[in-house]
Scaffold this active site. Structure first.
Site, PDB file in Angstrom:
ATOM      1  N   SER A  64      27.058  32.845   8.522  1.00  0.00           N
ATOM      2  CA  SER A  64      27.057  31.608   7.739  1.00  0.00           C
ATOM      3  C   SER A  64      27.572  30.426   8.551  1.00  0.00           C
ATOM      4  CB  SER A  64      27.930  31.784   6.490  1.00  0.00           C
ATOM      5  OG  SER A  64      29.276  32.068   6.854  1.00  0.00           O
ATOM      6  N   LYS A  65      28.283  30.694   9.632  1.00  0.00           N
ATOM      7  CA  LYS A  65      28.893  29.620  10.413  1.00  0.00           C
ATOM      8  C   LYS A  65      27.870  28.770  11.167  1.00  0.00           C
ATOM      9  CE  LYS A  65      33.123  30.688   9.286  1.00  0.00           C
ATOM     10  NZ  LYS A  65      33.935  29.789   8.428  1.00  0.00           N
TER      11      LYS A  65
END
Length: 345
Positions: A47-48
């Site tokens: 998700s980063k």
């Protein structure tokens, strides 16, 4: 030539629009329907990617960054990988201060992406000059022409998920989501998604997942920082020994704490039952689902979304390594290793 919809100019165009996948076997006897937002489908496998691209492009829009500049960040591994990936495409140098708790796999991946890596002791106070927070600040001061992403205290962390992950989940569930369950580290993911979902429907219940050894759950309940809550734990990218301003505690309805051991086994269970090869923090999120089910949190008409933040390949030397699991005391009569490898001669 007409552009094919599956042809991209670079890898960054693949960030976002990750799938929502129904969980079947693990939740067969649970109340409600359960769906995983599988962030490993981002090109950097976590998700980063979302915050790395959003924060860097915002710095470009403001004229803070130009090609050849240096980006510095504090990371448990995933954000660093995403920043390194974006830096390669956009022409920036990348320096990362990493916690020693990060898996060897993550650290090797950061090096493979051309980042300069400083490995800092994990179990020191946040204001200790050896902590990865302080090392990143020092490196920023020493490197002229650098920016410090500072994801723990950067509002753009929330904004990235408010603009992308939240709308995706709302659309994918056709507005029928009743619960969001997500781990909280920097807090940007859960806060950004929650902000968007609650604007659409204030009744959506947002549940944060915290680790034993972290201060977040107690701070949420009391608004007091209690350093007596702090002690070493093994899960990466979950919980904190400080209070990140990238966490909007008012947008989170409650927190659940999970153990290192149960989270590790649940990560392996997800792989072995749902066929999703997920990371340690995904195991923690799913472990929270189990505990919430036992507490009677859900009813049959609920639609629950759980965020699986990253990919299992980053934990081959830990959660998916039998020796590491045994060394932690995580194997017992209940949790034995059933898989074997036979070498044919």
């Amino acid at each position: 030539m007409k552009r094919n919809k599956n042809v991209f100019d670079n890898v960054l165009q693949l960030i976002g629009n990750t799938p929502l996948i129904k969980l079947n076997k693990m939740t067969a006897n649970f109340d409600g329907d359960f769906y995983a937002k599988v962030e490993a489908f981002n090109p950097g496998h976590s998700s980063k990617d979302r915050i790395a691209l959003h924060i860097i492009e915002e710095a470009e829009r403001q004229g803070i960054l130009k090609p050849g500049d240096t980006i510095i960040e504090t990371t448990s591994g995933n954000t660093g990988f995403s920043i390194a990936m974006v830096s390669i495409i956009k022409g920036y140098e990348c320096i990362l201060a990493v916690s020693s708790k990060s898996s060897a796999d993550k650290i090797d991946m950061l090096k493979s992406m051309g980042a300069k890596v400083y490995v800092c002791p994990a179990h020191v106070k946040a204001d200790d000059p050896r902590s990865y927070y302080q090392v990143a600040k020092r490196l920023h001061e020493e490197n002229k022409g650098s920016i410090y992403i500072n994801q723990y205290f950067n509002e753009l962390n929330i904004d990235a998920h408010y603009k992308t992950t939240g709308p995706e989940i709302w659309e994918q569930t056709e507005g029928e989501i009743t619960h969001l369950v997500a781990c909280s580290g920097t807090g940007g993911t859960i806060s950004g998604i929650s902000k968007y979902l609650k604007e659409q429907n204030p009744d959506v219940k947002v549940i944060g997942v915290d680790a034993y050894g972290s201060v977040l759950k107690k701070f949420h309940e009391t608004r007091e920082f209690d350093d007596k809550e702090i002690y070493p734990y093994r899960i990466e990218g979950l919980g904190k020994n400080l209070i990140p301003t990238a966490t909007d505690f008012d947008l989170i309805d409650k927190f659940v704490k999970v153990t290192d051991e149960e989270s590790a086994h649940t990560a392996r269970e997800i792989s072995n039952t749902e066929g999703l090869f997920v990371g340690y923090t995904s195991g923690a999120a799913m472990q929270a689902i189990k505990q919430l089910q036992e507490e009677g949190e859900f009813k049959s008409t609920d639609k629950i979304v759980v965020v699986f933040p990253d990919h299992g390949s980053r934990y081959m030397s830990k959660v998916y390594n039998d020796k590491w699991m045994a060394d932690q005391g995580f194997f017992d009569s209940k949790n034995v290793v059933h898989t074997t490898i036979e070498y044919v001669k």
